[in-house]
Design a protein around this motif. Structure first.
Motif, short mmCIF file in Angstrom:
data_model
loop_
_atom_site.label_atom_id
_atom_site.label_comp_id
_atom_site.label_asym_id
_atom_site.label_seq_id
_atom_site.Cartn_x
_atom_site.Cartn_y
_atom_site.Cartn_z
N GLY A 81 65.22 -19.46 18.95
CA GLY A 81 65.74 -18.71 20.08
C GLY A 81 66.09 -19.57 21.27
N GLU A 82 66.66 -18.87 22.23
CA GLU A 82 67.11 -19.51 23.46
C GLU A 82 65.91 -19.86 24.34
OE1 GLU A 82 70.38 -20.16 24.12
OE2 GLU A 82 70.66 -19.49 22.06
N PRO A 83 66.10 -20.82 25.24
CA PRO A 83 65.03 -21.16 26.19
C PRO A 83 64.63 -19.93 27.02
CG PRO A 83 66.79 -22.79 26.28
CD PRO A 83 67.28 -21.66 25.41
N LEU A 84 63.39 -19.91 27.43
CA LEU A 84 62.87 -18.83 28.25
C LEU A 84 62.65 -19.32 29.68
CD1 LEU A 84 60.03 -17.52 25.89
CD2 LEU A 84 62.28 -16.49 26.23
N THR A 85 62.84 -18.40 30.62
CA THR A 85 62.44 -18.73 31.99
C THR A 85 60.92 -18.61 32.07
OG1 THR A 85 62.52 -16.45 32.77
CG2 THR A 85 64.58 -17.75 32.92
N LYS A 86 60.34 -19.20 33.08
CA LYS A 86 58.90 -19.09 33.27
C LYS A 86 58.50 -17.61 33.40
CE LYS A 86 56.48 -22.00 35.84
NZ LYS A 86 55.71 -22.66 36.93
N GLU A 87 59.31 -16.84 34.09
CA GLU A 87 59.04 -15.40 34.26
C GLU A 87 59.01 -14.69 32.91
OE1 GLU A 87 61.31 -11.62 36.21
OE2 GLU A 87 61.30 -13.48 37.39
N GLU A 88 59.99 -14.96 32.05
CA GLU A 88 60.01 -14.35 30.71
C GLU A 88 58.81 -14.79 29.89
OE1 GLU A 88 64.84 -14.06 29.96
OE2 GLU A 88 63.84 -16.00 29.71
N LEU A 89 58.52 -16.08 29.95
CA LEU A 89 57.40 -16.63 29.21
C LEU A 89 56.08 -15.99 29.67
CD1 LEU A 89 56.93 -20.20 28.14
CD2 LEU A 89 55.15 -19.23 29.55
N LEU A 90 55.91 -15.85 30.98
CA LEU A 90 54.68 -15.25 31.50
C LEU A 90 54.54 -13.78 31.11
CD1 LEU A 90 54.43 -16.94 35.02
CD2 LEU A 90 52.86 -17.23 33.06
N ARG A 91 55.65 -13.07 31.00
CA ARG A 91 55.59 -11.67 30.53
C ARG A 91 55.04 -11.62 29.11
NH1 ARG A 91 60.18 -10.47 33.44
NH2 ARG A 91 61.57 -10.98 31.74
N LEU A 92 55.52 -12.51 28.24
CA LEU A 92 55.02 -12.56 26.86
C LEU A 92 53.54 -12.97 26.84
CD1 LEU A 92 57.99 -14.31 25.02
CD2 LEU A 92 57.41 -11.87 25.00
N TRP A 93 53.21 -14.00 27.58
CA TRP A 93 51.85 -14.53 27.66
C TRP A 93 50.88 -13.41 28.08
CZ3 TRP A 93 49.21 -18.79 26.36
CH2 TRP A 93 48.09 -19.19 27.09
N GLU A 94 51.18 -12.74 29.17
CA GLU A 94 50.29 -11.69 29.68
C GLU A 94 50.22 -10.49 28.74
OE1 GLU A 94 48.17 -12.05 32.09
OE2 GLU A 94 48.95 -13.98 32.79
N SER A 95 51.33 -10.12 28.17
CA SER A 95 51.36 -8.99 27.24
C SER A 95 50.47 -9.23 26.03
CB SER A 95 52.81 -8.72 26.80
OG SER A 95 52.86 -7.82 25.74
N GLY A 96 50.56 -10.43 25.47
CA GLY A 96 49.73 -10.77 24.31
C GLY A 96 48.25 -10.73 24.66
N TRP A 97 47.88 -11.39 25.74
CA TRP A 97 46.47 -11.43 26.14
C TRP A 97 45.96 -10.04 26.51
CZ3 TRP A 97 43.45 -15.27 24.87
CH2 TRP A 97 43.97 -16.56 24.72
N ASP A 98 46.79 -9.24 27.20
CA ASP A 98 46.37 -7.87 27.54
C ASP A 98 46.07 -7.06 26.29
OD1 ASP A 98 46.66 -8.41 30.26
OD2 ASP A 98 48.57 -7.35 30.45
N THR A 99 46.90 -7.21 25.27
CA THR A 99 46.69 -6.49 24.01
C THR A 99 45.36 -6.91 23.38
OG1 THR A 99 49.07 -6.30 23.67
CG2 THR A 99 47.68 -6.00 21.73
N LEU A 100 45.09 -8.21 23.36
CA LEU A 100 43.84 -8.73 22.81
C LEU A 100 42.64 -8.19 23.58
CD1 LEU A 100 42.93 -12.30 21.79
CD2 LEU A 100 41.67 -11.25 23.62
N PHE A 101 42.66 -8.32 24.91
CA PHE A 101 41.49 -7.90 25.70
C PHE A 101 41.26 -6.39 25.62
CE2 PHE A 101 42.32 -12.01 28.05
CZ PHE A 101 41.22 -12.65 27.52
N ARG A 102 42.31 -5.60 25.60
CA ARG A 102 42.13 -4.15 25.45
C ARG A 102 41.46 -3.82 24.12
NH1 ARG A 102 47.28 -3.70 27.42
NH2 ARG A 102 48.08 -3.18 25.38
N ALA A 103 41.88 -4.49 23.05
CA ALA A 103 41.29 -4.25 21.73
C ALA A 103 39.82 -4.65 21.71
CB ALA A 103 42.07 -4.99 20.65
N LEU A 104 39.51 -5.81 22.25
CA LEU A 104 38.12 -6.28 22.23
C LEU A 104 37.22 -5.41 23.10
CD1 LEU A 104 38.45 -10.17 22.37
CD2 LEU A 104 37.83 -8.75 20.42
N GLU A 105 37.72 -4.97 24.24
CA GLU A 105 36.91 -4.16 25.14
C GLU A 105 36.60 -2.78 24.56
OE1 GLU A 105 39.24 -4.59 28.69
OE2 GLU A 105 38.47 -6.62 29.04
N GLN A 106 37.38 -2.35 23.58
CA GLN A 106 37.13 -1.05 22.93
C GLN A 106 36.11 -1.14 21.81
OE1 GLN A 106 40.95 0.49 21.74
NE2 GLN A 106 41.70 0.58 23.84
N LEU A 107 35.77 -2.35 21.41
CA LEU A 107 34.83 -2.52 20.31
C LEU A 107 33.39 -2.33 20.77
CD1 LEU A 107 36.29 -5.71 18.58
CD2 LEU A 107 36.56 -3.33 17.87
#
Length: 165
Positions: A81-107
């Protein structure tokens, strides 16, 4: 607090520590640096973040009830894929971690010996968490190392700095 809850708390702390190292590396780099590939067979930080995002969304969405390798995941595309801006990259970064932490906090403690599947292979929840701690630690280490390579002598330590003469 039971041993199972301690394990969950420890895993969450380990993931948060890895995320902080990645956060602190990403914040120091420009768009161009985040997309720079240090060697022909290497990935850029942006590619690694895309891969982590894809993995986290796949593994931690409906964690207890569906296979961790979702049929909608396009793993090979994470490395293109094409290069990402830092803003785009941070959206992916935060989205992934948020998904992980929400799942773990429900366990709960009673979930730790349940069976989940990753690519059809059975894992206890504990084993699945350990697998991802290892995987994410590996990739965050790459992110930090690439950041150090790119910044070379202009790198401030993220942890305990080396003693300088």
């Amino acid at each position: 607090m039971g041993i199972g809850q301690e394990l969950l708390t420890s895993a969450i702390g380990t993931f948060k520590s890895a995320k902080r190292l990645g956060d602190r590396t990403i914040e120091r780099l420009s768009d161009e640096e985040l997309n720079r590939t240090p060697a022909s067979e290497s990935n850029s930080i942006a590619i690694i973040v895309k891969h982590l995002h894809g993995n986290m969304i796949s593994r931690w969405t409906d964690f207890l009830t569906t296979d961790g390798e979702k049929p909608t995941r396009q793993r090979d595309a994470e490395f293109e894929g094409e290069p990402l801006t830092k803003e785009e990259l941070l959206r992916l970064w935060e989205s992934g971690w948020d998904t992980l932490f929400r799942a773990l906090e429900q366990l709960g403690e009673s979930d730790l010996l349940r069976t989940v599947r990753i690519r059809g292979e059975a894992h206890t929840v504990i084993k699945a968490i350990q697998r991802q701690v290892s995987h994410y630690g590996y990739h965050v280490g790459q992110i930090v190392y690439i950041g150090k390579l790119i910044r070379n002598g202009q790198w401030d330590s993220l942890s305990i700095p080396k003693k300088k003469p």
